[in-house]
Write a protein that holds these residues in place. Sequence first.
Motif, PDB file in Angstrom:
ATOM      1  N   ARG A   1      -4.091 -14.759  47.529  1.00 13.48           N
ATOM      2  CA  ARG A   1      -5.128 -15.430  46.769  1.00 13.48           C
ATOM      3  C   ARG A   1      -4.571 -15.899  45.425  1.00 13.48           C
ATOM      4  NH1 ARG A   1      -6.928 -15.632  50.924  1.00 13.48           N
ATOM      5  NH2 ARG A   1      -8.945 -14.965  51.759  1.00 13.48           N
ATOM      6  N   GLY A   2      -4.693 -17.202  45.195  1.00 10.25           N
ATOM      7  CA  GLY A   2      -4.279 -17.777  43.920  1.00 10.25           C
ATOM      8  C   GLY A   2      -2.825 -17.531  43.587  1.00 10.25           C
ATOM      9  N   LEU A   3      -1.956 -17.569  44.601  1.00  9.84           N
ATOM     10  CA  LEU A   3      -0.562 -17.183  44.405  1.00  9.84           C
ATOM     11  C   LEU A   3       0.201 -18.290  43.679  1.00  9.84           C
ATOM     12  CD1 LEU A   3       0.852 -14.574  45.171  1.00  9.84           C
ATOM     13  CD2 LEU A   3       1.726 -15.708  47.216  1.00  9.84           C
ATOM     14  N   VAL A   4       0.853 -17.902  42.578  1.00 10.36           N
ATOM     15  CA  VAL A   4       1.604 -18.836  41.740  1.00 10.36           C
ATOM     16  C   VAL A   4       2.972 -18.237  41.449  1.00 10.36           C
ATOM     17  CG1 VAL A   4       1.734 -19.964  39.471  1.00 10.36           C
ATOM     18  CG2 VAL A   4      -0.471 -19.769  40.649  1.00 10.36           C
ATOM     19  N   ARG A   5       3.995 -19.097  41.503  1.00 11.47           N
ATOM     20  CA  ARG A   5       5.329 -18.706  41.034  1.00 11.47           C
ATOM     21  C   ARG A   5       5.920 -19.869  40.255  1.00 11.47           C
ATOM     22  NH1 ARG A   5       8.992 -14.527  39.794  1.00 11.47           N
ATOM     23  NH2 ARG A   5      10.912 -15.664  39.303  1.00 11.47           N
ATOM     24  N   GLU A   6       6.225 -19.581  38.998  1.00 12.14           N
ATOM     25  CA  GLU A   6       6.808 -20.589  38.113  1.00 12.14           C
ATOM     26  C   GLU A   6       8.273 -20.272  37.839  1.00 12.14           C
ATOM     27  OE1 GLU A   6       4.569 -20.835  34.525  1.00 12.14           O
ATOM     28  OE2 GLU A   6       2.856 -21.841  35.466  1.00 12.14           O
TER      29      GLU A   6
ATOM     30  N   ARG B   1       6.188 -25.131  38.868  1.00 11.81           N
ATOM     31  CA  ARG B   1       5.441 -24.315  39.823  1.00 11.81           C
ATOM     32  C   ARG B   1       5.927 -24.584  41.240  1.00 11.81           C
ATOM     33  NH1 ARG B   1      -0.821 -22.981  38.413  1.00 11.81           N
ATOM     34  NH2 ARG B   1      -0.410 -22.007  36.384  1.00 11.81           N
ATOM     35  N   ALA B   2       6.762 -23.678  41.738  1.00 11.01           N
ATOM     36  CA  ALA B   2       7.255 -23.804  43.109  1.00 11.01           C
ATOM     37  C   ALA B   2       6.170 -23.448  44.107  1.00 11.01           C
ATOM     38  CB  ALA B   2       8.472 -22.909  43.310  1.00 11.01           C
ATOM     39  N   VAL B   3       5.310 -22.508  43.745  1.00 15.95           N
ATOM     40  CA  VAL B   3       4.106 -22.177  44.502  1.00 15.95           C
ATOM     41  C   VAL B   3       2.945 -22.279  43.523  1.00 15.95           C
ATOM     42  CG1 VAL B   3       2.854 -20.326  45.697  1.00 15.95           C
ATOM     43  CG2 VAL B   3       5.264 -20.725  46.203  1.00 15.95           C
ATOM     44  N   ASP B   4       1.928 -23.026  43.917  1.00 19.75           N
ATOM     45  CA  ASP B   4       0.900 -23.427  42.952  1.00 19.75           C
ATOM     46  C   ASP B   4      -0.502 -23.170  43.495  1.00 19.75           C
ATOM     47  OD1 ASP B   4      -0.493 -24.548  40.872  1.00 19.75           O
ATOM     48  OD2 ASP B   4       0.156 -26.607  41.246  1.00 19.75           O
ATOM     49  N   GLY B   5      -0.962 -21.925  43.337  1.00 16.54           N
ATOM     50  CA  GLY B   5      -2.335 -21.593  43.703  1.00 16.54           C
ATOM     51  C   GLY B   5      -2.597 -21.499  45.191  1.00 16.54           C
ATOM     52  N   VAL B   6      -1.702 -20.859  45.928  1.00 22.71           N
ATOM     53  CA  VAL B   6      -1.823 -20.782  47.388  1.00 22.71           C
ATOM     54  C   VAL B   6      -2.777 -19.658  47.797  1.00 22.71           C
ATOM     55  CG1 VAL B   6      -0.589 -20.150  49.500  1.00 22.71           C
ATOM     56  CG2 VAL B   6       0.392 -21.833  47.938  1.00 22.71           C
ATOM     57  N   ASP B   7      -3.719 -20.005  48.666  1.00 20.54           N
ATOM     58  CA  ASP B   7      -4.557 -19.042  49.378  1.00 20.54           C
ATOM     59  C   ASP B   7      -4.118 -19.049  50.843  1.00 20.54           C
ATOM     60  OD1 ASP B   7      -6.026 -18.540  47.070  1.00 20.54           O
ATOM     61  OD2 ASP B   7      -7.634 -19.940  47.616  1.00 20.54           O
ATOM     62  N   LEU B   8      -4.004 -17.856  51.410  1.00 22.77           N
ATOM     63  CA  LEU B   8      -3.489 -17.751  52.777  1.00 22.77           C
ATOM     64  C   LEU B   8      -4.145 -16.573  53.473  1.00 22.77           C
ATOM     65  CD1 LEU B   8      -1.227 -19.099  54.562  1.00 22.77           C
ATOM     66  CD2 LEU B   8       0.282 -17.258  53.774  1.00 22.77           C
ATOM     67  N   ASP B   9      -4.550 -16.782  54.727  1.00 19.73           N
ATOM     68  CA  ASP B   9      -5.079 -15.711  55.565  1.00 19.73           C
ATOM     69  C   ASP B   9      -4.308 -15.699  56.881  1.00 19.73           C
ATOM     70  OD1 ASP B   9      -7.501 -14.577  54.152  1.00 19.73           O
ATOM     71  OD2 ASP B   9      -8.053 -16.696  54.160  1.00 19.73           O
ATOM     72  N   ILE B  10      -3.651 -14.575  57.165  1.00 22.14           N
ATOM     73  CA  ILE B  10      -2.890 -14.414  58.398  1.00 22.14           C
ATOM     74  C   ILE B  10      -3.685 -13.493  59.313  1.00 22.14           C
ATOM     75  CG2 ILE B  10      -0.710 -13.730  59.424  1.00 22.14           C
ATOM     76  CD1 ILE B  10      -0.441 -16.026  57.418  1.00 22.14           C
ATOM     77  N   ALA B  11      -4.164 -14.034  60.430  1.00 21.02           N
ATOM     78  CA  ALA B  11      -4.991 -13.256  61.352  1.00 21.02           C
ATOM     79  C   ALA B  11      -4.169 -12.198  62.070  1.00 21.02           C
ATOM     80  CB  ALA B  11      -5.660 -14.177  62.366  1.00 21.02           C
ATOM     81  N   GLU B  12      -4.742 -11.023  62.210  1.00 27.36           N
ATOM     82  CA  GLU B  12      -4.060  -9.945  62.914  1.00 27.36           C
ATOM     83  C   GLU B  12      -3.791 -10.338  64.361  1.00 27.36           C
ATOM     84  OE1 GLU B  12      -4.424  -5.123  63.624  1.00 27.36           O
ATOM     85  OE2 GLU B  12      -6.054  -6.222  62.633  1.00 27.36           O
ATOM     86  N   GLY B  13      -2.560 -10.105  64.804  1.00 26.53           N
ATOM     87  CA  GLY B  13      -2.182 -10.396  66.170  1.00 26.53           C
ATOM     88  C   GLY B  13      -1.779 -11.830  66.437  1.00 26.53           C
TER      89      GLY B  13
ATOM     90  N   LEU C   1       2.700 -26.933  53.840  1.00 30.74           N
ATOM     91  CA  LEU C   1       2.834 -26.903  52.387  1.00 30.74           C
ATOM     92  C   LEU C   1       3.451 -28.201  51.891  1.00 30.74           C
ATOM     93  CD1 LEU C   1       4.278 -23.291  52.004  1.00 30.74           C
ATOM     94  CD2 LEU C   1       1.948 -23.997  51.475  1.00 30.74           C
ATOM     95  N   GLN C   2       3.039 -28.614  50.692  1.00 31.77           N
ATOM     96  CA  GLN C   2       3.659 -29.747  50.006  1.00 31.77           C
ATOM     97  C   GLN C   2       3.525 -29.516  48.508  1.00 31.77           C
ATOM     98  OE1 GLN C   2       1.789 -33.641  50.230  1.00 31.77           O
ATOM     99  NE2 GLN C   2       3.791 -34.633  50.416  1.00 31.77           N
ATOM    100  N   HIS C   3       4.640 -29.657  47.797  1.00 30.35           N
ATOM    101  CA  HIS C   3       4.652 -29.475  46.343  1.00 30.35           C
ATOM    102  C   HIS C   3       4.037 -28.131  45.940  1.00 30.35           C
ATOM    103  CE1 HIS C   3       5.922 -33.574  46.337  1.00 30.35           C
ATOM    104  NE2 HIS C   3       4.727 -34.071  46.602  1.00 30.35           N
ATOM    105  N   GLY C   4       4.315 -27.091  46.744  1.00 32.40           N
ATOM    106  CA  GLY C   4       3.866 -25.754  46.392  1.00 32.40           C
ATOM    107  C   GLY C   4       2.407 -25.464  46.657  1.00 32.40           C
ATOM    108  N   GLN C   5       1.706 -26.385  47.302  1.00 32.18           N
ATOM    109  CA  GLN C   5       0.292 -26.200  47.587  1.00 32.18           C
ATOM    110  C   GLN C   5       0.038 -26.334  49.085  1.00 32.18           C
ATOM    111  OE1 GLN C   5      -1.398 -29.301  45.080  1.00 32.18           O
ATOM    112  NE2 GLN C   5      -1.772 -27.825  43.443  1.00 32.18           N
ATOM    113  N   VAL C   6      -1.085 -25.782  49.530  1.00 33.51           N
ATOM    114  CA  VAL C   6      -1.484 -25.942  50.924  1.00 33.51           C
ATOM    115  C   VAL C   6      -2.030 -27.348  51.115  1.00 33.51           C
ATOM    116  CG1 VAL C   6      -3.025 -25.165  52.760  1.00 33.51           C
ATOM    117  CG2 VAL C   6      -1.956 -23.487  51.242  1.00 33.51           C
ATOM    118  N   LEU C   7      -1.361 -28.119  51.954  1.00 32.26           N
ATOM    119  CA  LEU C   7      -1.797 -29.484  52.231  1.00 32.26           C
ATOM    120  C   LEU C   7      -2.875 -29.495  53.303  1.00 32.26           C
ATOM    121  CD1 LEU C   7      -1.294 -32.565  51.832  1.00 32.26           C
ATOM    122  CD2 LEU C   7       0.408 -32.393  53.670  1.00 32.26           C
ATOM    123  N   VAL C   8      -2.649 -28.762  54.375  1.00 34.28           N
ATOM    124  CA  VAL C   8      -3.613 -28.678  55.473  1.00 34.28           C
ATOM    125  C   VAL C   8      -3.282 -27.440  56.281  1.00 34.28           C
ATOM    126  CG1 VAL C   8      -2.208 -30.095  57.030  1.00 34.28           C
ATOM    127  CG2 VAL C   8      -4.676 -29.979  57.387  1.00 34.28           C
TER     128      VAL C   8
END
Length: 267
Positions: free
Chosen positions: A24-29, A34-46, A235-242
């Motif tokens: 949630r809101g993952l950032v790395r500068e 900002r190589a990673v810029d506000g990434v939200d990610l959900d990885i489903a179990e299995g 991902l594109q430019h450190g953000q989730v594109l789709v």
Amino acid sequence: MGDPDPEGTGPKGPVPEGPVLTARGLVREFRGFRAVDGVDLDIAEGSVHALVGPNGAGKTTLFNLLTGFLKPTAGSVRLGEHELAGRRPERIARLGLARSFQITSLFAELTPKQHVELALAGRSGLGWRFWRSDAALGRYSERAAELLDQVGLAGHGDIPAGSLAYGRKRALELALALALDPKVLLLDEPTAGMGVEDVDRTVALIRQVREGRTVVLVEHNMSVVSNLADRVTVLQHGQVLVEGPYAEIRHDPRVVTAYLGDSNAER
């Protein structure tokens, strides 16, 4: 993007609901960038979840944030109830998240069997104590043999790892990750540099080892992604594109533009 899966179906079978790994809101500068810029990610179990994108999209940086090899500038990473951000990689591995590397780092003179025995010892608490006797490591011999057989190295356990072909070195690397018995297995470019035969073998292997666990992979080969991934994050430019199933995202104009450029977006 190409069309490696003519039917657009991808993997078969239902994917369990509910995330096991979240960001949630993952950032790395890096010095203001900002190589990673506000990434939200959900990885489903299995599930098998692929992270893709053009060069420089932030895939490897995100991968390193999830596994503790980089600390986030901001944001949260959770494995179940455990907050991972700020924990050391070895602590994260003990919580059930293990990774393989894009570049293999093996001891050339040790055999695959010895590599896996040491990995099992490290997980058990015996630790990476190279001065321990062969008898001490011998307690892991049977399990090491099982893991080598699982990754197709049953006949290569007693030769120096440095003499293995590239594809078999990657298989050994996977066995080392499996020795940690992870809930979530992260694979960084598992087919990079492989010929067609090794790619096919690796895809079959990932299908096998996904049973009972979650797999996250960074992968450039879209045929591999189409064959394995239940869900894809672009991902594109450190953000989730789709994000979505491969069958949906492969023709998304935003994805086509990201990979091929504006002049190809309408083709």
